[in-house]
Design a protein around this motif. Structure first.
Motif, PDB file in Angstrom:
ATOM      1  N   THR A  90      45.037  56.272 -56.560  1.00 49.69           N
ATOM      2  CA  THR A  90      44.460  57.272 -57.459  1.00 49.69           C
ATOM      3  C   THR A  90      44.761  56.990 -58.922  1.00 49.69           C
ATOM      4  O   THR A  90      44.406  57.784 -59.788  1.00 49.69           O
ATOM      5  CB  THR A  90      44.990  58.670 -57.093  1.00 49.69           C
ATOM      6  OG1 THR A  90      46.421  58.667 -57.180  1.00 49.69           O
ATOM      7  CG2 THR A  90      44.569  59.046 -55.679  1.00 49.69           C
ATOM      8  N   TYR A 107      39.545  56.120 -60.337  1.00 50.32           N
ATOM      9  CA  TYR A 107      39.508  57.274 -59.435  1.00 50.32           C
ATOM     10  C   TYR A 107      38.948  58.469 -60.177  1.00 50.32           C
ATOM     11  O   TYR A 107      39.432  58.843 -61.257  1.00 50.32           O
ATOM     12  CB  TYR A 107      40.911  57.588 -58.914  1.00 50.32           C
ATOM     13  CG  TYR A 107      40.938  58.653 -57.841  1.00 50.32           C
ATOM     14  CD1 TYR A 107      40.678  58.329 -56.521  1.00 50.32           C
ATOM     15  CD2 TYR A 107      41.217  59.983 -58.160  1.00 50.32           C
ATOM     16  CE1 TYR A 107      40.697  59.301 -55.530  1.00 50.32           C
ATOM     17  CE2 TYR A 107      41.240  60.967 -57.180  1.00 50.32           C
ATOM     18  CZ  TYR A 107      40.981  60.616 -55.860  1.00 50.32           C
ATOM     19  OH  TYR A 107      40.997  61.585 -54.892  1.00 50.32           O
ATOM     20  N   ASP A 108      37.915  59.082 -59.603  1.00 44.20           N
ATOM     21  CA  ASP A 108      37.282  60.267 -60.190  1.00 44.20           C
ATOM     22  C   ASP A 108      37.977  61.506 -59.617  1.00 44.20           C
ATOM     23  O   ASP A 108      37.798  61.844 -58.444  1.00 44.20           O
ATOM     24  CB  ASP A 108      35.793  60.278 -59.845  1.00 44.20           C
ATOM     25  CG  ASP A 108      35.026  61.343 -60.634  1.00 44.20           C
ATOM     26  OD1 ASP A 108      35.588  62.434 -60.856  1.00 44.20           O
ATOM     27  OD2 ASP A 108      33.867  61.081 -61.004  1.00 44.20           O
ATOM     28  N   VAL A 109      38.764  62.179 -60.457  1.00 46.73           N
ATOM     29  CA  VAL A 109      39.533  63.329 -60.000  1.00 46.73           C
ATOM     30  C   VAL A 109      38.612  64.466 -59.561  1.00 46.73           C
ATOM     31  O   VAL A 109      38.886  65.153 -58.570  1.00 46.73           O
ATOM     32  CB  VAL A 109      40.496  63.809 -61.113  1.00 46.73           C
ATOM     33  CG1 VAL A 109      41.245  65.056 -60.670  1.00 46.73           C
ATOM     34  CG2 VAL A 109      41.481  62.707 -61.460  1.00 46.73           C
ATOM     35  N   ASN A 110      37.512  64.665 -60.281  1.00 45.34           N
ATOM     36  CA  ASN A 110      36.593  65.749 -59.912  1.00 45.34           C
ATOM     37  C   ASN A 110      36.068  65.571 -58.494  1.00 45.34           C
ATOM     38  O   ASN A 110      36.081  66.497 -57.674  1.00 45.34           O
ATOM     39  CB  ASN A 110      35.417  65.799 -60.909  1.00 45.34           C
ATOM     40  CG  ASN A 110      35.846  66.297 -62.272  1.00 45.34           C
ATOM     41  OD1 ASN A 110      36.672  67.200 -62.376  1.00 45.34           O
ATOM     42  ND2 ASN A 110      35.301  65.696 -63.315  1.00 45.34           N
ATOM     43  N   VAL A 166      48.175  68.232 -53.515  1.00 48.73           N
ATOM     44  CA  VAL A 166      48.338  67.515 -54.775  1.00 48.73           C
ATOM     45  C   VAL A 166      49.808  67.420 -55.140  1.00 48.73           C
ATOM     46  O   VAL A 166      50.558  68.379 -55.054  1.00 48.73           O
ATOM     47  CB  VAL A 166      47.561  68.240 -55.894  1.00 48.73           C
ATOM     48  CG1 VAL A 166      47.849  67.613 -57.243  1.00 48.73           C
ATOM     49  CG2 VAL A 166      46.078  68.199 -55.604  1.00 48.73           C
ATOM     50  N   VAL A 189      48.232  61.639 -60.566  1.00 48.89           N
ATOM     51  CA  VAL A 189      47.336  62.648 -61.160  1.00 48.89           C
ATOM     52  C   VAL A 189      48.203  63.782 -61.686  1.00 48.89           C
ATOM     53  O   VAL A 189      49.034  64.317 -60.967  1.00 48.89           O
ATOM     54  CB  VAL A 189      46.338  63.195 -60.119  1.00 48.89           C
ATOM     55  CG1 VAL A 189      45.462  64.255 -60.754  1.00 48.89           C
ATOM     56  CG2 VAL A 189      45.469  62.064 -59.578  1.00 48.89           C
ATOM     57  N   ASP A 208      45.988  68.614 -65.115  1.00 48.94           N
ATOM     58  CA  ASP A 208      44.580  68.234 -65.056  1.00 48.94           C
ATOM     59  C   ASP A 208      43.928  68.774 -63.794  1.00 48.94           C
ATOM     60  O   ASP A 208      42.774  69.226 -63.812  1.00 48.94           O
ATOM     61  CB  ASP A 208      44.450  66.704 -65.079  1.00 48.94           C
ATOM     62  CG  ASP A 208      44.918  66.132 -66.410  1.00 48.94           C
ATOM     63  OD1 ASP A 208      44.939  66.886 -67.391  1.00 48.94           O
ATOM     64  OD2 ASP A 208      45.249  64.931 -66.446  1.00 48.94           O
ATOM     65  N   VAL A 209      44.658  68.726 -62.695  1.00 51.06           N
ATOM     66  CA  VAL A 209      44.111  69.220 -61.435  1.00 51.06           C
ATOM     67  C   VAL A 209      43.828  70.710 -61.538  1.00 51.06           C
ATOM     68  O   VAL A 209      42.768  71.197 -61.138  1.00 51.06           O
ATOM     69  CB  VAL A 209      45.080  68.928 -60.271  1.00 51.06           C
ATOM     70  CG1 VAL A 209      44.614  69.618 -58.998  1.00 51.06           C
ATOM     71  CG2 VAL A 209      45.196  67.435 -60.060  1.00 51.06           C
ATOM     72  N   LEU A 257      43.443  67.050 -52.786  1.00 49.81           N
ATOM     73  CA  LEU A 257      42.935  65.830 -53.395  1.00 49.81           C
ATOM     74  C   LEU A 257      42.749  64.786 -52.302  1.00 49.81           C
ATOM     75  O   LEU A 257      43.607  64.612 -51.439  1.00 49.81           O
ATOM     76  CB  LEU A 257      43.912  65.327 -54.453  1.00 49.81           C
ATOM     77  CG  LEU A 257      43.444  64.141 -55.309  1.00 49.81           C
ATOM     78  CD1 LEU A 257      42.327  64.571 -56.243  1.00 49.81           C
ATOM     79  CD2 LEU A 257      44.616  63.567 -56.101  1.00 49.81           C
ATOM     80  N   ARG A 315      43.207  61.621 -50.778  1.00 54.47           N
ATOM     81  CA  ARG A 315      44.168  60.541 -50.995  1.00 54.47           C
ATOM     82  C   ARG A 315      44.100  59.454 -49.927  1.00 54.47           C
ATOM     83  O   ARG A 315      44.825  58.484 -50.007  1.00 54.47           O
ATOM     84  CB  ARG A 315      45.597  61.098 -51.021  1.00 54.47           C
ATOM     85  CG  ARG A 315      45.888  62.026 -52.184  1.00 54.47           C
ATOM     86  CD  ARG A 315      47.280  62.610 -52.059  1.00 54.47           C
ATOM     87  NE  ARG A 315      47.613  63.429 -53.209  1.00 54.47           N
ATOM     88  CZ  ARG A 315      48.151  62.969 -54.331  1.00 54.47           C
ATOM     89  NH1 ARG A 315      48.398  61.679 -54.445  1.00 54.47           N
ATOM     90  NH2 ARG A 315      48.427  63.774 -55.331  1.00 54.47           N
TER      91      ARG A 315
END
Length: 341
Positions: free
Chosen positions: A65, A69-72, A117, A123, A127-128, A139, A141
Motif C-alpha cells: 500500500t 495504491y489508490d486509497v479511495n 486500517v 496509510v 487520511d483514511v 482497507l 490489503r
C-alpha cells in the motif's frame, strides 16, 4: 575420447524419491522471477486454500500500500468485502463459488477480505478518516490469486523436481503445475453490495407505492451454454454440475511456511532427498537402447534400403547380422578343415 569436442564434464547418480506427498508447482504469471512472494520481499502469502475434489487453489498475498495504491478505491473495495454476505459466511466468489448461482455456501474462509486500517506507516489514519468519514474503515490489503489443478492425462509430460547433493541427483515427481492469476473478488463484492442496495430501494418503493416493479435486481441462477456450428444453443449439464460441486465443496486451509525458514528446510530434506541412498534398489531398464531411440526420435532409414524404416529396418538389419555371423562361422570351420588337411 579425450580429444572429443563434447567431453563429459561431470556425471551424477540419479535417485527417485517416493511420492507420498503432493508436490505442486505454483506459477505466478504476472510476477517477475526475481520478485517471489516471500518474507524477504515483504509479500509472504497470508493464506493457502485448496478444494481437492474440484482442484481449485487460492493464495492470499499482501498488497504493497506504499506504492501505486489508490486509497479511495482501497477503502471502497475493502468496505465492500467487509459488508459482503458471501465473504462473511465464508463462501467464495468466481469459479470457486460456482459463480454464486445459489447463494453463498459456508466454507473455510474467503479470500481478499478487508483488514482493519492500521497506522504503521503505509496509510495515515488521518487520511483514511478524512476520506472515509467513519471509524473502523476497512482497507483492501490482500490480493487473491487463484487457479485450478489440471488432472494429468495420458500422454502428458511428467515433471520432476531435482535436488542435488554432491554427485547425487534426487528426482521427485510433481503432482501438478498450477497457474495462478489475480482474482477480482473485490469487484464481485462491490457488485453484491450495490445489488443489495438496489434491491432494498426497490422493496421500499414497492411498499410505499404499492405498485409492482420489475425484479431486475433479483438473483438468478446462470445457465452455461455453448453454441453449435449451426448457431443453435445447447445446455451443458456437466458444466452446471461442476459449478455446483465447486460451490458445495469446502475450502481446506493451510499455513504458508516461508522457504527460508528452518521448518521449510527440514521438510525439504525429508521429502526431496534420500537420506540413505545406498539402501535403494537398482532400477532395471524395461526398454532396449534401439527401442528407446526409436521412441524418442524420427524413424531411422537404412541407406541400403530406403523403403525400409522402423521395425522393418530393424528386422532387415537383424537378418543381415545373422547372415554375417553365419558366414564368419563358416569361414572359421573352413580354416580349421584346411589346417587339419
Amino acid at each position: 575420447m579425450t580429444d572429443s569436442d563434447d567431453p563429459v564434464v561431470v556425471s551424477y547418480d540419479v535417485y527417485l524419491t517416493d511420492s507420498q506427498i503432493s508436490r505442486y508447482v505454483l506459477q505466478y504469471l504476472d510476477r517477475p522471477t526475481g520478485h517471489p512472494y516471500d518474507e524477504r520481499h515483504g509479500q509472504k502469502p497470508t493464506a493457502f486454500r485448496v478444494k481437492p475434489q474440484t482442484g481449485l487453489v487460492e493464495v492470499d498475498v499482501p498488497i504493497n500500500t506504499r506504492v501505486n495504491y489508490d486509497v479511495n478505491k482501497g477503502l471502497r473495495y475493502g468496505d465492500a468485502l467487509r459488508k459482503s454476505r458471501v465473504a462473511r459466511e465464508g463462501g467464495a466468489y468466481g469459479m470457486a463459488g460456482g459463480f454464486n448461482t445459489g447463494g453463498a455456501v459456508p466454507g473455510a474462509g474467503a479470500g481478499g477480505e478487508g483488514r482493519g486500517v492500521k497506522t504503521e506507516g503505509d496509510v495515515e489514519m488521518a487520511d483514511v478518516e478524512e476520506k472515509k468519514g467513519e471509524a473502523g474503515a476497512s482497507l483492501l490489503r490482500v490480493q487473491t490469486l487463484g487457479g485450478r489443478i489440471k488432472v494429468p492425462e495420458e500422454g502428458d509430460p511428467v515433471y520432476m523436481l531435482g535436488a542435488f547433493r554432491g554427485n547425487n541427483l534426487h528426482l521427485s515427481p510433481v503432482s501438478a503445475v498450477v497457474q495462478l492469476r489475480p482474482q477480482l473478488h473485490h469487484l464481485d463484492a462491490s457488485e453484491e453490495v450495490m445489488t443489495k442496495g438496489r434491491a432494498g430501494k426497490a422493496k421500499k418503493d414497492l411498499d410505499e407505492d404499492a405498485a409492482p416493479r420489475a425484479a431486475e435486481t433479483e438473483a438468478r441462477a446462470i445457465d452455461v451454454k455453448i453454441k453449435s456450428a449451426e448457431g443453435g444453443e445447447a445446455l451443458v449439464p456437466g458444466n452446471l454440475e461442476l459449478l455446483k460441486k465447486m460451490q458445495d465443496e469446502r475450502w481446506e486451509t493451510y499455513d504458508w511456511v516461508d522457504a527460508e525458514t528452518e521448518e521449510a528446510w527440514a521438510v525439504y530434506e525429508d521429502y526431496m532427498i534420500h537420506q540413505n541412498p545406498e539402501d535403494l534398489p537398482q532400477l532395471q531398464s524395461a526398454i532396449e537402447s534401439e527401442d528407446y531411440l526409436d521412441g524418442m526420435s524420427a524413424p531411422r532409414i537404412d541407406p541400403a534400403h530406403p523403403e525400409l524404416t522402423g521395425w522393418a529396418m530393424k528386422q532387415n538389419q537383424k537378418r543381415r547380422k545373422e547372415r554375417q555371423r553365419a558366414d564368419r562361422e563358416a569361414d572359421q570351420d573352413s580354416e580349421v578343415n584346411v589346417e587339419e588337411g
